[in-house]
Design an enzyme around this catalytic site. Structure first.
Site, PDB file in Angstrom:
ATOM      1  N   LYS A 182      -2.246  44.714 -59.198  1.00 35.84           N
ATOM      2  CA  LYS A 182      -1.841  46.001 -59.510  1.00 35.84           C
ATOM      3  C   LYS A 182      -1.038  45.849 -60.899  1.00 35.84           C
ATOM      4  O   LYS A 182      -1.542  46.586 -61.664  1.00 35.84           O
ATOM      5  CB  LYS A 182      -0.644  46.421 -58.541  1.00 35.84           C
ATOM      6  CG  LYS A 182      -1.259  46.648 -56.991  1.00 35.84           C
ATOM      7  CD  LYS A 182      -0.121  47.057 -56.361  1.00 35.84           C
ATOM      8  CE  LYS A 182       0.978  46.096 -55.715  1.00 35.84           C
ATOM      9  NZ  LYS A 182       0.457  44.805 -55.303  1.00 35.84           N
ATOM     10  N   THR A 183      -0.243  44.780 -61.196  1.00 32.74           N
ATOM     11  CA  THR A 183       0.241  44.759 -62.692  1.00 32.74           C
ATOM     12  C   THR A 183      -0.886  44.527 -63.661  1.00 32.74           C
ATOM     13  O   THR A 183      -1.116  44.996 -64.615  1.00 32.74           O
ATOM     14  CB  THR A 183       1.287  43.551 -62.559  1.00 32.74           C
ATOM     15  OG1 THR A 183       2.267  43.582 -61.504  1.00 32.74           O
ATOM     16  CG2 THR A 183       1.743  43.562 -63.871  1.00 32.74           C
ATOM     17  N   GLU A 237     -13.735  45.155 -33.507  1.00 37.65           N
ATOM     18  CA  GLU A 237     -13.867  46.238 -34.677  1.00 37.65           C
ATOM     19  C   GLU A 237     -15.225  46.941 -34.414  1.00 37.65           C
ATOM     20  O   GLU A 237     -15.567  48.217 -34.324  1.00 37.65           O
ATOM     21  CB  GLU A 237     -13.919  45.895 -36.106  1.00 37.65           C
ATOM     22  CG  GLU A 237     -12.364  45.220 -36.453  1.00 37.65           C
ATOM     23  CD  GLU A 237     -11.350  46.219 -36.257  1.00 37.65           C
ATOM     24  OE1 GLU A 237     -11.488  47.393 -36.446  1.00 37.65           O
ATOM     25  OE2 GLU A 237     -10.320  45.598 -35.932  1.00 37.65           O
ATOM     26  N   ASP A 240      -3.943  50.245 -30.667  1.00 38.05           N
ATOM     27  CA  ASP A 240      -5.053  50.898 -30.153  1.00 38.05           C
ATOM     28  C   ASP A 240      -4.627  51.721 -28.536  1.00 38.05           C
ATOM     29  O   ASP A 240      -4.662  52.831 -28.512  1.00 38.05           O
ATOM     30  CB  ASP A 240      -6.301  50.374 -29.515  1.00 38.05           C
ATOM     31  CG  ASP A 240      -6.770  49.685 -30.950  1.00 38.05           C
ATOM     32  OD1 ASP A 240      -6.617  50.116 -32.125  1.00 38.05           O
ATOM     33  OD2 ASP A 240      -7.539  48.591 -30.935  1.00 38.05           O
TER      34      ASP A 240
HETATM   35  P1  ADP Z   1       0.355  42.493 -58.067  1.00 38.49           P
HETATM   36  O1  ADP Z   1       1.194  43.079 -59.231  1.00 38.49           O
HETATM   37  O2  ADP Z   1      -0.639  43.213 -57.277  1.00 38.49           O
HETATM   38  O3  ADP Z   1       1.376  41.510 -57.304  1.00 38.49           O
HETATM   39  P2  ADP Z   1      -0.811  40.613 -60.422  1.00 38.49           P
HETATM   40  O4  ADP Z   1      -1.383  41.771 -60.859  1.00 38.49           O
HETATM   41  O5  ADP Z   1       0.786  40.256 -60.730  1.00 38.49           O
HETATM   42  O6  ADP Z   1      -0.475  41.287 -58.765  1.00 38.49           O
HETATM   43  O7  ADP Z   1      -1.604  39.544 -59.943  1.00 38.49           O
HETATM   44  C1  ADP Z   1      -1.223  38.231 -60.522  1.00 38.49           C
HETATM   45  C2  ADP Z   1      -2.221  37.412 -61.097  1.00 38.49           C
HETATM   46  O8  ADP Z   1      -3.574  37.421 -59.728  1.00 38.49           O
HETATM   47  C3  ADP Z   1      -3.062  37.978 -62.077  1.00 38.49           C
HETATM   48  O9  ADP Z   1      -2.392  37.800 -63.382  1.00 38.49           O
HETATM   49  C4  ADP Z   1      -4.533  37.384 -61.927  1.00 38.49           C
HETATM   50  O10 ADP Z   1      -4.298  36.206 -62.622  1.00 38.49           O
HETATM   51  C5  ADP Z   1      -4.405  37.187 -60.492  1.00 38.49           C
HETATM   52  N1  ADP Z   1      -5.438  38.296 -59.988  1.00 38.49           N
HETATM   53  C6  ADP Z   1      -4.862  39.307 -59.260  1.00 38.49           C
HETATM   54  N2  ADP Z   1      -5.805  40.170 -58.765  1.00 38.49           N
HETATM   55  C7  ADP Z   1      -6.826  39.793 -59.422  1.00 38.49           C
HETATM   56  C8  ADP Z   1      -8.140  40.525 -59.447  1.00 38.49           C
HETATM   57  N3  ADP Z   1      -8.502  41.666 -58.774  1.00 38.49           N
HETATM   58  N4  ADP Z   1      -9.067  39.947 -60.052  1.00 38.49           N
HETATM   59  C9  ADP Z   1      -8.707  38.979 -60.948  1.00 38.49           C
HETATM   60  N5  ADP Z   1      -7.504  38.459 -60.939  1.00 38.49           N
HETATM   61  C10 ADP Z   1      -6.674  38.865 -60.253  1.00 38.49           C
HETATM   62 ZN    ZN Z   2      -8.504  48.158 -32.534  1.00 38.29          ZN
HETATM   63 MG    MG Z   3       3.069  43.071 -59.744  1.00 36.12          MG
END
Ligand code: ADP
Ligand code: ZN
Ligand code: MG
Length: 616
Positions: free
Chosen positions: A213-214, A432, A508
């Site tokens: 997400k970040t 499922e 369920d």
């Molecule tokens: P969140 O904010 O969802 O907890 P982060 O964005 O901080 O997760 O993710 C941490 C690290 O994990 C990122 O800096 C990256 O290196 C790796 N990562 C997470 N998700 C992905 C993704 N979908 N594709 C590539 N790298 C990812």
């Molecule tokens: Zn189920």
């Molecule tokens: Mg994060």
């Protein structure tokens, strides 16, 4: 690398010091001045003054706030000596003076006095702050105590190097597609505003920890080439009351100056917790104020004037205050889920770019072995493998390093989230597919869009996603029965294939039972009990919606009858589900095997297969 700019504090400190010196200077001047020019007149008590007025001895008076000076007549009735008195608050005085023919005027307070009274308010706090700053500086304590209100938002200005783009993210394609649109908003806002479209203000990224997400928020800034203000929700919640909300105000002020730009609030749940759920003692005032300020700011800025888009991330959307989700706030929500098999392979590829891999390494096989891993886990996995290779003094990372690393990461992960064993995966797959097959031919069941055995959240091990094909407000009896059968499809498949039942179907069963009970007690769909509403909460939903099981007072016999009817409905649906699955056993096997292979079956491919389901 993102540049970490922190432009405010040094200037704030300079101004604070300046104010301190000027104030001290004025104070000293004032002390000296009052010594020289201070009142040298004979003072009389206020009552004496009033007597003199009433006896018409007073010729003229100048009424100040802190002092009244008045001149009395001498024996000859000529202007005589001047006296002074300290007034009390007296609204009748002007009237009295007028009645007694006193010439009077209200004077601006003499210079020395208003200054000293003003300074007596200003100086002590300043001295206090000065002392405080002295101690803080000596202890090397928190930086700049005077700048507590300043936002700690970090501004990432994207440079040419280290810029994060969508290419750095994989496995979350739908989320990416949504955010590409946001980039367009930031790059060419007029394309949308010219059409009269409103640009969304808030986008909420929802998903488990470590899914990127970040990373996605940074990529949006990177792609659009705009400044990125980032602050974490937990940083808002501070010791000092009022700091959180002033920080929010500050953050938006800074951002508006740099529009178009992105504000990213990580861990929104730290401030956005539902006010209703914040506890018996009225919750945390500070957090509530911060939340209110955030809402005010979001409502306040006009999407047309400056393109500021607020992105926020949370892994606990259910705890958020519903007010945050209203139109004009975070009305867009983007699900950032754990990646499927293909997604994991793509993420591994991204992170493997930086390490030297041996030819033996098969990323696809590694992806197959890591269901439930989020992006961050996979990044960690690649790093662990590289460390293990280095420990072996190898020049390249081998497949065996990955094998060992998986075990390490899994051991760590098992504490945080579920990673399914092969046996569990098999059970979940049949479960499922069971739902999906029953749903495919029962009336009233929505179209099955996706079956997945990628664990999701803490509760569901796998899931079957049904999408309604049309908006429906009324459902008939047959459709409700169909829904109950669909809910029982999972458990029925487990029974049929494994001959025993796991705990996985609890949710369920709960939902199936609730639905059946509603049919009987609310919708009057039972032959035995007739068209009566036994469920009182429906009728008085405003009054006692909080009470569960608020049934109309009923006799014991009726209660028994209701229970029997509910049980009958659920049991019939169960039989039906089992019958459907028995009839379609080969398809059940095929789909379950396929699901174990790919982890996700969706879209057209799924619909094609489900068309083959035969009715009983
Ligand atoms: P969140 O904010 O969802 O907890 P982060 O964005 O901080 O997760 O993710 C941490 C690290 O994990 C990122 O800096 C990256 O290196 C790796 N990562 C997470 N998700 C992905 C993704 N979908 N594709 C590539 N790298 C990812
Ligand atoms: Zn189920
Ligand atoms: Mg994060």
């Amino acid at each position: 690398m993102p540049v970490n700019k922190d432009p405010q504090p040094s200037r704030a400190r300079l101004i604070a010091n300046l104010v301190l010196w000027v104030a001290t200077g004025l104070f000293l001047i004032n002390v000296v001045a009052s010594g020289f020019f201070g009142s040298q007149l004979t003072k009389e008590p206020y009552s004496m003054f009033i007597h003199r007025v009433q006896d018409q001895e007073v010729l003229r008076a100048s009424v100040g706030q802190n002092e009244i000076r008045y001149q009395v007549k001498d024996e000859a009735g000529q202007p005589g000596p001047v006296y002074a008195t300290t007034p009390i608050f007296d609204l009748q005085l002007p009237q009295l003076l007028e009645d007694k023919g006193v010439e009077f005027a209200a004077v601006p307070p003499p210079r020395g006095q208003w200054l000293s009274s003003l300074l007596s308010w200003v100086i002590p706090p300043l001295i206090f702050i000065a002392i405080w700053r002295f101690f803080v500086a000596r202890n090397g304590g928190p930086q700049g105590a005077l700048s507590i209100g300043k936002s700690k938002a970090r501004v990432y200005v994207e440079g040419e190097t280290g810029k994060i783009t969508f290419d750095d993210i994989a496995g979350v394609e739908e989320a990416k597609a949504e955010l590409v649109e946001i980039v367009d908003f930031l790059k060419t806002p007029q394309r949308f505003t010219d059409l009269g479209a409103k640009i969304p203000k808030g986008v909420l990224l929802v998903g488990p920890p470590g899914t990127g997400k970040t990373l996605m928020a940074k990529a949006v800034a990177g792609e659009a080439g705009v400044p990125f203000f980032s602050i974490s929700g937990s940083e808002f919640v501070e010791l000092f009351v009022g700091v959180g909300s002033s920080r929010v105000r500050d953050l938006f002020e800074q951002a508006k100056k740099q529009a178009p730009c992105i504000i990213f609030i990580d861990e929104l749940d730290a401030i956005g917790k539902s006010r209703a759920a914040s506890g018996f003692y009225g919750g945390n005032d500070e957090r509530e104020q911060t939340l209110n300020q955030l809402l005010t700011e979001m409502d306040g800025f006009d999407a047309g004037a400056a393109t500021v888009i607020v992105l926020a991330a949370t892994n606990r959307p259910e705890t958020l205050d519903p007010a945050l989700m209203r139109p004009g706030r975070f009305d867009r929500q983007v699900l950032v889920d754990r990646p499927d098999l293909k997604g994991r392979e793509a993420i591994l590829q991204i992170h493997a770019k930086g390490v030297k891999l041996a030819d033996s390494v098969d990323l696809k096989q590694i992806a197959t072995r890591t269901p439930g891993f989020a992006g961050a886990d996979l990044a960690n996995l690649v790093n662990e493998a590289a460390l293990l290779a280095a420990r072996r003094n190898s020049t390249r990372v081998q497949q065996q390093d990955f094998g060992e690393a998986i075990e390490r990461v899994v051991a760590g992960l098992e504490k945080r989230s579920r990673v399914l064993s092969d046996r569990e995966k098999e059970i979940v797959a049949y479960h499922e597919v069971g739902h999906a097959l029953v749903a495919a031919i029962m009336p009233g069941s929505d179209q099955v869009e996706k079956i997945s055995i990628v664990p999701r959240g803490m509760a569901a091990l796998g899931y079957t996603l049904q999408l309604p094909t049309e908006d429906r407000f009324l459902r008939d009896e047959a459709e409700l029965k169909g829904q109950i059968a669909t809910l029982l499809g999972g458990r029925s498949a487990e029974e049929l294939v494994f001959g025993r039942i796991t705990t996985g179907a609890a949710n369920d069963l709960q939902r199936a039972t609730d639905l059946a009970e509603q049919m009987v007690t609310t919708y009057g769909m039972s032959q035995v009990l007739g068209p009566l509403a036994y469920d009182r909460s429906q009728r008085n939903s405003f009054l006692d919606s909080g009470m569960a099981n608020a049934r109309r007072p009923i006799s014991e016999d009726t209660a028994k009858a209701i229970d029997l009817e509910v049980k009958g409905l659920v049991e019939a649906a169960h039989q039906q589900a089992v019958a459907i699955l028995e009839r379609n056993r080969p398809l059940l096997e095929t789909l379950a095997r396929q699901l174990l292979d790919t982890e996700v079956i969706e879209g057209e491919a799924l619909r094609e297969q489900l068309k083959q389901v035969q009715a009983v």
